[in-house]
Enzyme design. Structure first.
Site, PDB file in Angstrom:
ATOM      1  N   ASP A  15       0.868  -1.173   0.000  1.00 29.30           N
ATOM      2  CA  ASP A  15       0.000   0.000   0.000  1.00 29.30           C
ATOM      3  C   ASP A  15       0.905   1.223   0.000  1.00 29.30           C
ATOM      4  OD1 ASP A  15      -2.171   1.688   0.191  1.00 29.30           O
ATOM      5  OD2 ASP A  15      -2.280   1.556   2.378  1.00 29.30           O
ATOM      6  N   LYS A  36     -15.469   3.729  -5.456  1.00 25.67           N
ATOM      7  CA  LYS A  36     -16.560   4.580  -4.946  1.00 25.67           C
ATOM      8  C   LYS A  36     -17.643   4.791  -6.006  1.00 25.67           C
ATOM      9  CE  LYS A  36     -13.366   6.877  -1.749  1.00 25.67           C
ATOM     10  NZ  LYS A  36     -12.934   8.135  -1.119  1.00 25.67           N
ATOM     11  N   SER A  76      37.399  24.176   0.593  1.00 22.33           N
ATOM     12  CA  SER A  76      36.920  22.785   0.407  1.00 22.33           C
ATOM     13  C   SER A  76      36.053  22.345   1.590  1.00 22.33           C
ATOM     14  CB  SER A  76      38.083  21.818   0.184  1.00 22.33           C
ATOM     15  OG  SER A  76      39.149  22.052   1.074  1.00 22.33           O
TER      16      SER A  76
END
Length: 633
Positions: A109, A165, A540
């Site tokens: 899911d 739905k 750096s």
């Protein structure tokens, strides 16, 4: 007959049948509130895979935090995180197992929100099929398009369009047909050639396990039957044999085998195989398993192969059919999906893991990034969290590979941060770049050792790092004068000076600073190869790039010098006025103000400039070099 009925009647028969069932991995995806978690909960409930105590807890939770007015809220079976229950959304991938009398299933899911794209990709990476949900009231939404694009990108060919739905639109066939037509037009654009559309109500159970009387106009299969009949990816057996070597199995002097999971094809004793990337060939002598030797092994099986010849094979190599081996290369074009909160910076070194092989990798500036909502290709200099782009990759060693479209195991990879070991991205290889085969290292008769010997010195890089204003350039200049007085051959690479020429096209954004150091490190490597002592004076600021510079050099050739000056002291010395401009907002991305400085953890030399003058610091560095690294640090 349901699973629980078979268990009740004959447990041995059930266990035998269960052992020989096929397994389908599928995922559910779509927009928020389309009903993904409810659908999985319904499948678990209807397949009788919920224990009585789970059902009792579900009923209690449904009354307490459910969204169905006291009725069973099936989504709560899947949404296990407290935040998911409180918000009514899915945040992380939730895996659930269930089975019917025909097949076993692992379902993922996946979240619907855009910010959880990386979670959705994780769930989709091992899936054979996808169930894309659409709310019948809302139709095809942005998230529907996004997830469909990702499903297509990851090569999932079996797709269900679950139009959920339908009870809320009175089971309108016209609405169903309208959504199917709209989705069909989009699917053609992204390469989804076929899909099955099913009208359903996950909450009510319509067309989930049985055909629904509410949709007499629909004559297709309910979802569960489709899942039971969907073809499992067994076409891997028809592809050429590939097995990444996971382990060299050497229990005693008389046995040497190579263990791994077969990613594609079939192998039998007597088959001719090739080990890659070395290209050495041999013949399979035995296929060894815990329960005995096999006459044949196929994709998906883990086995140990013994070979007729003593050829060199190591973990990370690939054993393949000699007649149709994969390609070998060290530069590629790939699609990259970025997972990390910290952006992908072109030129920054990462680790790439493909199959069982891990190599160092650098990603070039993206050719473009994809707006997964519109499929538009956009210009980009870096990739942020959840963004997807197409980039070139350069590796420090050749690897055996297949394009992802042909073999997911040998074409899919992850990128790992070298400092934290976080997985920062996932990618899909398209093809090898032509220059990967066309450019070869040219051997020279005069090498680094010979050049250094002619100068009577050890070639080295002395890398000075620290905040702006720490005194790096001043100290480096004094060290070089001292070395020159002793007859040494040197060169000083200074951060400001290099930006007038080699790096004048770079700004100060993070990706520019990474590229700045990458170029300087490569130049320093060439100068060391020339036999010089190279002094590098650069802020750096990032550990990853300093580590990359160190790894370019040979053993003992890189000396990291941390010019350790507190920021308050560096700011007090600021003759250029840079800190004042940065504090006023006139200078963006300034180290120590609005851009981080990652101090060295284990430098060879640490200089405390609050305790030493520039001359004393230079003398300490010279003593360290002159003593071969044995001077007091």
């Amino acid at each position: 007959m349901g699973v629980s009925d078979l268990i009740a009647e004959d447990i041995e028969a059930y266990l035998h049948a269960h052992q020989h069932k096929s397994l389908l991995r599928f995922l559910t995806c779509g927009s928020v509130d389309d009903g993904k978690s409810t659908l999985i909960g319904r499948l678990l409930y209807d397949s009788k895979m919920i224990f009585e105590d789970q059902l009792a807890a579900l009923e209690a939770d449904s009354k307490k935090v459910g969204t169905q007015g006291g009725e069973i809220d099936f989504a709560l079976l899947v949404d296990g995180l407290a935040a998911e229950r409180e918000q009514g959304i899915t945040i992380d991938v939730a895996y659930r197992f269930f089975s019917t009398d025909k097949r076993k299933f692992i379902v993922a899911d996946t979240p619907g929100h855009e910010q959880y794209t990386r979670n959705m990709v994780t769930g989709a990476s091992t899936a054979d099929a996808a169930v894309i949900l659409i709310d019948a009231r809302k139709g095809v939404l942005t998230q529907t398009r996004r997830h469909s694009y990702l499903v297509s990108l990851l090569g999932i060919r079996h797709v269900v369009l679950a139009i959920n739905k339908m009870d809320l639109v009175d089971w309108s066939q016209a609405r169903f047909d309208e959504i199917v037509a709209e989705y069909s037009a989009f699917a053609g654009q992204i390469g989804v050639k076929t899909f099955t559309a099913i009208p359903m109500s996950a909450l009510k159970g319509d067309n989930i396990t049985e055909p629904s009387t509410n949709s007499p106009w629909y004559s297709g299969s309910p979802l569960l039957r489709w899942l039971e009949e969907a073809p499992v990816e067994d076409d891997l057996r028809d592809k050429p044999f590939r097995m990444p070597v996971q382990w060299v199995n050497r229990p005693n002097l008389d046995f040497r085998g190579f263990s791994g999971l077969i990613s594609s094809g079939v192998v039998r004793p007597g088959d001719r195989i090739k080990a890659l990337p070395s290209g050495r060939e041999s013949t399979v002598e035995r296929i060894v398993t815990f329960t005995g030797d096999l006459n044949e092994a196929v994709a998906g099986q883990s086995v140990t192969l013994t070979l007729a010849d003593e050829i060199d094979v190591s973990r990370g190599d690939v054993l393949a059919a000699a007649a149709s081996p994969p390609a070998v290369a060290d530069q590629f074009e790939a699609t990259l999906i970025w997972f990390d909160e910290e952006a992908m910076l072109p030129g920054r070194p990462y680790l790439m893991k493909l199959g069982t092989r891990t190599v160092a990798a650098q990603v070039a500036e993206p050719k473009y990034k994809v707006n997964v909502n519109t499929l538009e290709q956009l210009a980009a200099r870096k990739l942020e969290l959840n963004e997807i782009g197409v980039c070139n990759l350069a590796l420090d060693a050749p690897i055996a590979f297949d394009p992802y479209a042909e073999n997911h195991d040998l074409g899919g990879f992850i990128l790992i941060d070298r400092i934290s070991n976080r997985t920062v991205g996932a990618g899909l290889l398209h093809f090898a770049l032509r220059r990967s085969q066309n450019i070869h290292w040219q051997a020279m008769d005069v090498d680094k050792a010979a050049r250094a010997a002619a100068k009577g010195q050890k070639a080295q890089v002395v890398w000075l790092t620290g905040l702006s204003g720490a005194g790096k350039s001043t100290i480096a200049n004094l060290v070089e004068k001292r070395l020159l007085a002793e007859g040494r051959h040197t060169y000083l690479l200074d951060g400001d000076n290099v930006r007038h020429g080699l790096n004048k096209d770079l700004g100060f954004a993070e990706q520019d600073r990474v590229e700045n150091i990458r170029r300087v490190a490569e130049v320093a490597k060439l100068m060391v190869d020339a036999g010089l002592i190279v002094l590098v004076s650069f802020i750096s600021p990032f550990r990853a790039e300093r580590r990359m510079a160190r790894e370019l050099m040979g053993e003992g050739e890189f000396v990291e010098v941390f010019i350790d000056t507190p920021i308050a002291e560096a700011e007090r010395r600021d003759v250029k006025g840079l800190y004042a401009k940065a504090r006023a907002g006139e200078l963006k991305n300034f180290t120590g103000v609005d851009s981080p400085y990652e101090a060295p953890e284990h430098p060879e030399i640490r200089i405390d400039t609050t305790a030493l003058s520039a001359e004393q610091a230079a003398e300490q560095i010279f003593a360290w070099l002159d003593g071969g690294g044995s001077a007091d640090r």
